[in-house]
Scaffold this motif. Structure first.
Motif, mmCIF file in Angstrom:
data_model
loop_
_atom_site.group_PDB
_atom_site.id
_atom_site.type_symbol
_atom_site.label_atom_id
_atom_site.label_comp_id
_atom_site.label_asym_id
_atom_site.label_seq_id
_atom_site.Cartn_x
_atom_site.Cartn_y
_atom_site.Cartn_z
ATOM 1 N N ARG A 1 21.802 -40.995 9.706
ATOM 2 C CA ARG A 1 22.895 -40.160 9.186
ATOM 3 C C ARG A 1 23.269 -40.571 7.756
ATOM 4 N NH1 ARG A 1 25.722 -36.801 12.292
ATOM 5 N NH2 ARG A 1 27.650 -37.156 11.150
ATOM 6 N N LYS A 2 23.236 -41.870 7.480
ATOM 7 C CA LYS A 2 23.549 -42.350 6.126
ATOM 8 C C LYS A 2 22.509 -41.833 5.130
ATOM 9 C CE LYS A 2 24.607 -46.599 3.623
ATOM 10 N NZ LYS A 2 24.748 -48.054 3.722
ATOM 11 N N LEU A 3 21.238 -41.929 5.504
ATOM 12 C CA LEU A 3 20.171 -41.406 4.650
ATOM 13 C C LEU A 3 20.324 -39.898 4.468
ATOM 14 C CD1 LEU A 3 17.345 -41.699 3.215
ATOM 15 C CD2 LEU A 3 16.385 -41.077 5.441
ATOM 16 N N ALA A 4 20.535 -39.188 5.579
ATOM 17 C CA ALA A 4 20.669 -37.731 5.522
ATOM 18 C C ALA A 4 21.837 -37.324 4.632
ATOM 19 C CB ALA A 4 20.837 -37.170 6.928
ATOM 20 N N GLN A 5 22.975 -38.011 4.759
ATOM 21 C CA GLN A 5 24.132 -37.659 3.941
ATOM 22 C C GLN A 5 23.869 -37.907 2.464
ATOM 23 O OE1 GLN A 5 27.079 -36.065 5.033
ATOM 24 N NE2 GLN A 5 27.071 -35.731 2.836
ATOM 25 N N SER A 6 23.175 -38.995 2.145
ATOM 26 C CA SER A 6 22.885 -39.268 0.732
ATOM 27 C C SER A 6 21.967 -38.202 0.150
ATOM 28 C CB SER A 6 22.285 -40.662 0.552
ATOM 29 O OG SER A 6 20.962 -40.714 1.032
ATOM 30 N N LYS A 7 21.008 -37.724 0.922
ATOM 31 C CA LYS A 7 20.093 -36.671 0.447
ATOM 32 C C LYS A 7 20.823 -35.334 0.327
ATOM 33 C CE LYS A 7 16.498 -39.340 0.343
ATOM 34 N NZ LYS A 7 15.823 -39.730 -0.868
ATOM 35 N N ILE A 8 21.694 -35.037 1.289
ATOM 36 C CA ILE A 8 22.466 -33.790 1.239
ATOM 37 C C ILE A 8 23.396 -33.805 0.035
ATOM 38 C CG2 ILE A 8 24.354 -32.533 2.385
ATOM 39 C CD1 ILE A 8 22.912 -33.122 5.041
ATOM 40 N N LYS A 9 24.022 -34.956 -0.212
ATOM 41 C CA LYS A 9 24.944 -35.087 -1.337
ATOM 42 C C LYS A 9 24.242 -34.800 -2.676
ATOM 43 C CE LYS A 9 28.810 -37.631 -1.344
ATOM 44 N NZ LYS A 9 29.596 -38.766 -0.985
ATOM 45 N N GLN A 10 22.955 -35.158 -2.771
ATOM 46 C CA GLN A 10 22.187 -34.874 -3.988
ATOM 47 C C GLN A 10 22.001 -33.371 -4.176
ATOM 48 O OE1 GLN A 10 18.494 -37.055 -3.669
ATOM 49 N NE2 GLN A 10 19.533 -39.017 -3.598
ATOM 50 N N VAL A 11 21.901 -32.640 -3.076
ATOM 51 C CA VAL A 11 21.706 -31.193 -3.135
ATOM 52 C C VAL A 11 23.037 -30.483 -3.341
ATOM 53 C CG1 VAL A 11 20.923 -29.165 -1.842
ATOM 54 C CG2 VAL A 11 19.636 -31.301 -1.697
ATOM 55 N N ASP A 12 24.050 -30.865 -2.559
ATOM 56 C CA ASP A 12 25.369 -30.244 -2.663
ATOM 57 C C ASP A 12 26.426 -31.217 -2.132
ATOM 58 O OD1 ASP A 12 27.741 -28.701 -2.384
ATOM 59 O OD2 ASP A 12 26.533 -26.886 -2.265
ATOM 60 N N PRO A 13 27.202 -31.826 -3.029
ATOM 61 C CA PRO A 13 28.170 -32.837 -2.603
ATOM 62 C C PRO A 13 29.341 -32.283 -1.796
ATOM 63 C CG PRO A 13 28.351 -32.421 -4.956
ATOM 64 C CD PRO A 13 27.168 -31.649 -4.467
ATOM 65 N N ARG A 14 29.455 -30.964 -1.685
ATOM 66 C CA ARG A 14 30.576 -30.362 -0.962
ATOM 67 C C ARG A 14 30.354 -30.285 0.546
ATOM 68 N NH1 ARG A 14 30.313 -24.767 -3.690
ATOM 69 N NH2 ARG A 14 28.171 -25.296 -3.229
ATOM 70 N N ILE A 15 29.176 -30.689 1.027
ATOM 71 C CA ILE A 15 28.860 -30.472 2.435
ATOM 72 C C ILE A 15 28.440 -31.777 3.113
ATOM 73 C CG2 ILE A 15 26.454 -29.814 2.048
ATOM 74 C CD1 ILE A 15 26.996 -27.553 4.140
ATOM 75 N N SER A 16 28.796 -31.906 4.372
ATOM 76 C CA SER A 16 28.439 -33.101 5.141
ATOM 77 C C SER A 16 27.257 -32.791 6.062
ATOM 78 C CB SER A 16 29.632 -33.567 5.981
ATOM 79 O OG SER A 16 29.851 -32.663 7.051
ATOM 80 N N VAL A 17 26.721 -33.835 6.673
ATOM 81 C CA VAL A 17 25.633 -33.680 7.639
ATOM 82 C C VAL A 17 26.083 -32.749 8.761
ATOM 83 C CG1 VAL A 17 24.250 -34.866 9.393
ATOM 84 C CG2 VAL A 17 24.582 -35.923 7.162
ATOM 85 N N ASP A 18 27.252 -33.018 9.328
ATOM 86 C CA ASP A 18 27.737 -32.207 10.444
ATOM 87 C C ASP A 18 27.988 -30.758 10.028
ATOM 88 O OD1 ASP A 18 27.599 -34.264 12.287
ATOM 89 O OD2 ASP A 18 29.681 -34.868 12.010
ATOM 90 N N GLN A 19 28.512 -30.566 8.834
ATOM 91 C CA GLN A 19 28.761 -29.202 8.365
ATOM 92 C C GLN A 19 27.450 -28.441 8.165
ATOM 93 O OE1 GLN A 19 31.096 -30.062 4.908
ATOM 94 N NE2 GLN A 19 33.017 -30.110 6.050
#
Length: 145
Positions: free
Chosen positions: A20-38
């Motif tokens: 989840r930590k890895l996934a969130q860091s990658k998602i944040k690079q794409v769009d910092p407004r969204i979380s893994v769960d969202q």
């Protein structure tokens, strides 16, 4: 006494948190407004457009109150539209917006890459065995409750 670190549950939790930590860091690079769960919620709504908030709670392993709070954020950010169901005023109709679909489409390649990296060097046979063991643990939790 058995140390927590020596249990399978510690290993499972550690692995989930690392992923989840890895996934969130990658998602944040794409769009910092969204979380893994969202992002997972949007994906589930795209795949299952008739899902209720109760359905989403079950799919995402969350309680309904958490889903309601997440949905509020998603509506405010413009990723999801919500309207009252005219057939059942107690149930909302949820629809992913174009903005929500775009963000999930942008995140999907990173998600696929994360999964590939996490499963690197693990055979289909090993994954099948792992799933079987995890399913047994899951079933034990409910058969012995």
């Amino acid at each position: 006494m058995i140390r927590a670190e020596d249990t399978i549950f510690y290993s499972i939790e550690r692995t989930i948190k690392a992923y989840r930590k890895l996934a969130q860091s990658k998602i944040k690079q794409v769009d910092p407004r969204i979380s893994v769960d969202q992002s997972w919620m949007i994906k589930e709504l795209l795949d299952n457009p008739d899902s209720s908030q109760v359905d989403l709670a079950n799919l995402l392993f969350k309680d309904v109150a958490s889903i309601t709070r997440m949905m509020e954020l998603m509506v405010k950010k413009g990723f999801v539209h919500r309207r009252v169901n005219p057939e059942n005023r107690r149930r909302n109709l949820l629809e992913v917006s174009k903005k929500g679909k775009r963000v999930v489409d942008k995140i999907s390649p990173a998600t696929i890459k994360n999964r590939e990296n996490a499963l690197k060097g693990i055979s289909k046979k090993e994954l099948k065995a792992c799933r079987a063991v995890l399913d047994k643990i899951f079933n034990n939790l409910f058969s012995n409750a």
